[in-house]
Design a protein around this motif. Structure first.
Motif: not given
Length: 229
Positions: A6-8, A11-13, A71-76, A147-150
């Motif tokens: 959850n980088a948005f 939070h990516v920091r 903020h668009n970085l995502a992984f799962a 929805v969480q956008l990336h």
């Protein structure tokens, strides 16, 4: 069990040290380690290779992502099932929907709609190629938001993507398809438009809100007039 990023918005920091204002666009490369009991891992970049390590873990190495805002970085990491991989002839995009195995059959109509919306956005609305090679739709049980956008990965609450059209009212299908269009239109807007700071993010939100109604009216409710919505 699952792991979701959850980088948005900033939070990516907390994931790694960085400057995370939207204007700091970069390419990312990632390696994930997962238990063999989990079936997949996902990232903004395509999977390069997987290998089993001596300790039993699976190592997934991903190719470098396209240039994206932090903020668009995502992984799962998920124990989910891929319903089907569909290549749209019009958009030349691999659309994949991931869901818990016991509910995967409920995502077929959503997957078909996603392919149609992607083609219509590409051909008639944005009139530009899809910015990425894949689009992953992930249906997550009890997710905190619709929805969480990336870029090229979308996290949805499971009930937004997984449903039986014949047992779902028109009003509920409108709401679900609006959220689907919201995520698909963001692939062009979030990937092609870079805002210098968060105090201008409302502009992207406004444009994306309008664009999602095009996805609804052109693909499902074709008798609606987008200018009247």
């Amino acid at each position: 069990e699952m792991i979701l990023s959850n980088a948005f918005p900033n939070h990516v920091r907390q994931i790694f040290p960085c400057f995370d204002e939207p204007r700091f666009i970069a390419k990312y490369r990632l390696t994930l380690f997962r238990n063999s009991s989990t079936s997949i891992s996902l990232f903004n970049g395509n999977l390069h290779d997987s290998s089993q390590l001596a300790d039993g873990l699976i190592q997934d190495r991903f190719n470098e992502s396209s240039p994206i805002s932090p903020h668009n970085l995502a992984f799962a990491v998920l124990d989910f099932e891929e319903i089907v991989a569909v290549r749209s002839n019009a958009s030349d995009v691999n659309v994949r929907l991931w869901a818990p195995p016991d509910r995967s059959i409920e995502g077929k109509s959503t997957l078909d709609m996603a392919v149609l919306m992607g083609s219509l956005y590409r051909q008639n609305y944005f009139k530009s190629p899809y910015p990425y090679s894949t689009l992953d739709l992930v249906a997550i049980p009890n997710f905190y938001t619709d929805v969480q956008l990336h870029n090229n990965i979308l996290f949805y609450r499971d009930d937004t993507l997984l449903y039986n059209p014949s047992a779902t009212s028109d009003s509920d299908q409108i709401a679900k398809n609006l959220q689907l269009a919201n995520g698909i239109s963001y692939q062009w807007l979030g990937g092609s438009i870079s805002l210098p700071s968060w105090d201008q993010y409302w502009l992207l939100e406004a444009v994306n809100t309008y664009a999602r109604f095009y996805g609804l009216t052109s693909s499902w409710q074709t008798d609606m007039d987008i200018k009247k919505l």
